[in-house]
Design an enzyme around this catalytic site. Structure first.
Site, short mmCIF file in Angstrom:
data_model
loop_
_atom_site.label_atom_id
_atom_site.label_comp_id
_atom_site.label_asym_id
_atom_site.label_seq_id
_atom_site.Cartn_x
_atom_site.Cartn_y
_atom_site.Cartn_z
CD GLU A 35 65.47 16.43 14.37
OE1 GLU A 35 64.47 15.72 14.71
OE2 GLU A 35 66.45 16.41 14.16
CD GLU A 62 66.30 10.27 14.31
OE1 GLU A 62 65.12 10.47 15.15
OE2 GLU A 62 66.60 10.68 13.70
CE LYS A 96 64.33 7.92 17.52
NZ LYS A 96 63.84 7.78 16.25
CD GLU A 109 55.47 9.08 14.06
OE1 GLU A 109 55.62 8.15 14.73
OE2 GLU A 109 55.50 9.95 15.10
CE LYS A 120 61.40 16.64 14.28
NZ LYS A 120 61.67 15.72 15.37
#
Length: 451
Positions: free
Chosen positions: A428, A296, A202, A252, A432
């Site tokens: 995406e 993911e 990734k 986060e 965001k």
């Protein structure tokens, strides 16, 4: 109002500072606490100040809100800050605030070396927690506390009386993406090729969007506007000068340490959100059943667990759940552990950058990012927060922006794994970045489903 209480408390602290102070090196802390209404905010107080650096922090649950300004002492590394806290352990209220960079790189075009950390012990702190207001004055000098008291009194007298915070009035004149969409597609194809070859599992690729505005943007005005609509997020802002600041509304947590107890999380996998309940529910169900997004997220979980080996004696991973935000939804798995030692510098070294913002394997993903991204991330995807003796907390510096007077640089990233589609990942990024961009006057960025 908190502004009036702060003025009263600072006057009382100024009187305390007239006590006999030794003409030697050392640290002193003065604090006063009062009851105060729970709906008050230090945003206006910090916005009025003209001393730098400044730092603002509100945790994700809205339990703690802090505004600080002026530096009593600055630290070049988190380890140096940690050593300072332990050296003066008889003052458990010491907190050191600021940012940790994503990496330490040279910017190729301008040959500028960015620092790894921007951490400082503030002169003045205004803390709101559990319906109480505490004002703290920190005084430190490696030479003469008495001389530092004189400087601190002058600093307090120069503090401004706040007015109501201004609204965001800046309008966007133009926008430039780096990379543009065609270059982005090429980068994703290169990343997918590396994943197919097995060198990467990734990699997280990012975009910087530079918005040229019709007038300078006030950072605390943008913070206030973001707080009003971007819920369940950490809100942070660091102002280095009147014309430069870095801020964000991050969902986060990097880590929370309470004594020897560590809390962290894997936040990866994304789908659109919004105000339509049916679309939100359908998106959440799709996210929980989509193999690419679940894969993911589990990559991040496995990476965190591996990095914590040797530092913990117990580790617990909670079942997956969906975190719903204003523009997007994420898969979240909470992780907790018992630390063998309360070492914040070690936690940061182990956990930053996470696989959610860099990739796997970490070193190879960072090399890929350095070679392919056309800009330096600096503070983006690093961390923001504080450390103290009893408790430390840092969020990942996502959904963030850098203000340079009348320019706003917006940052967003997308995790590329096997099966990623370049155009869906671009959308995406749009979703965001909309968390902050839509706060600007006249700006509406549409969000599109990723199913």
């Amino acid at each position: 109002m908190v502004e009036k209480q702060v003025a009263i408390l600072l006057q009382q602290i100024s009187e305390l500072l007239t006590q006999d102070i030794p003409d030697s090196a050392g640290y002193r802390q003065f604090s006063i606490e009062l009851d105060q209404p729970g709906d008050a905010s230090p945003v206006a107080w910090l916005a009025a100040q003209t001393c730098y650096p400044q730092f603002y922090w509100q945790d994700r649950d809205g339990q703690q809100e802090v505004a600080v300004c002026g530096d009593a002492y600055a630290f070049s590394t988190l380890l140096a800050a940690q050593m300072f806290i332990h050296e003066y352990a008889e003052f458990p209220e010491i907190s050191i605030w600021g940012l940790n960079a994503f990496t330490y790189q040279k910017q190729a075009q301008k040959a500028i070396l960015f620092p790894e950390n921007a951490l400082f012990l503030p002169r003045i702190e205004v803390r709101l927690k559990q319906g109480r207001c505490r004002v703290i004055v920190n005084i430190f000098s490696p030479f003469s506390l008495r001389q530092e008291v004189v400087r601190t009194l002058a600093f307090i007298r120069a503090l401004a009386t706040p007015a109501a915070p201004s609204a965001v009035a800046s309008r966007v004149l133009s926008c430039e993406h780096l990379p543009e969409q065609d270059q982005w597609r090429q980068q994703v194809v290169q990343a997918l090729s590396a994943i197919d070859e097995g060198s990467l599992q990734k990699v997280v690729l990012a975009r910087k969007s530079t918005l040229h505005l019709d007038m300078p943007l006030e950072p605390m005005a943008l913070v206030a506007a973001s707080k009003a609509v971007n819920h369940h997020c950490y809100h942070f802002m660091m102002a280095f000068s009147p014309s430069e600041s870095f801020l964000g509304a991050s969902p986060e947590r990097l880590f929370l340490r309470q004594g020897q107890r560590l809390s962290t999380e894997a936040l990866a996998g994304t789908v659109v959100s919004g105000e339509n309940a049916r679309i939100v529910n359908d998106g959440a169900q799709w996210l929980m059943n989509d193999g690419k997004n679940q894969h993911e997220n589990l990559l991040v979980v496995d990476d965190i667990c591996q990095r914590l080996q040797g530092a913990v004696d117990e580790l617990d991973v909670k079942p997956a759940q969906v975190m719903q935000l204003r523009n997007v939804q994420h898969i979240q798995r909470k992780i907790s552990a018992n630390l063998l030692s309360g070492d914040d510098a070690d936690c940061l070294q182990r956990l930053q950058p996470t696989a959610a913002v860099a990739g796997l394997p970490r070193h190879l993903a960072q090399v890929f990012i350095k070679h392919h991204e056309p800009f330096n991330r600096q503070w983006y995807a690093g961390s923001a927060g504080y450390l103290s003796l009893r408790q430390s907390e840092f969020c990942v510096a996502l959904r963030s922006a850098r203000i340079l007077a009348d320019r706003l640089e917006l940052f967003a990233g997308a995790g590329i794994v096997a099966g990623s589609d370049p155009d869906q990942e671009w959308q995406e990024l749009e979703n965001k970045a909309a968390g902050l961009r839509t706060l600007l006057s006249g700006q509406v960025t549409p969000v599109v489903s990723q199913e």
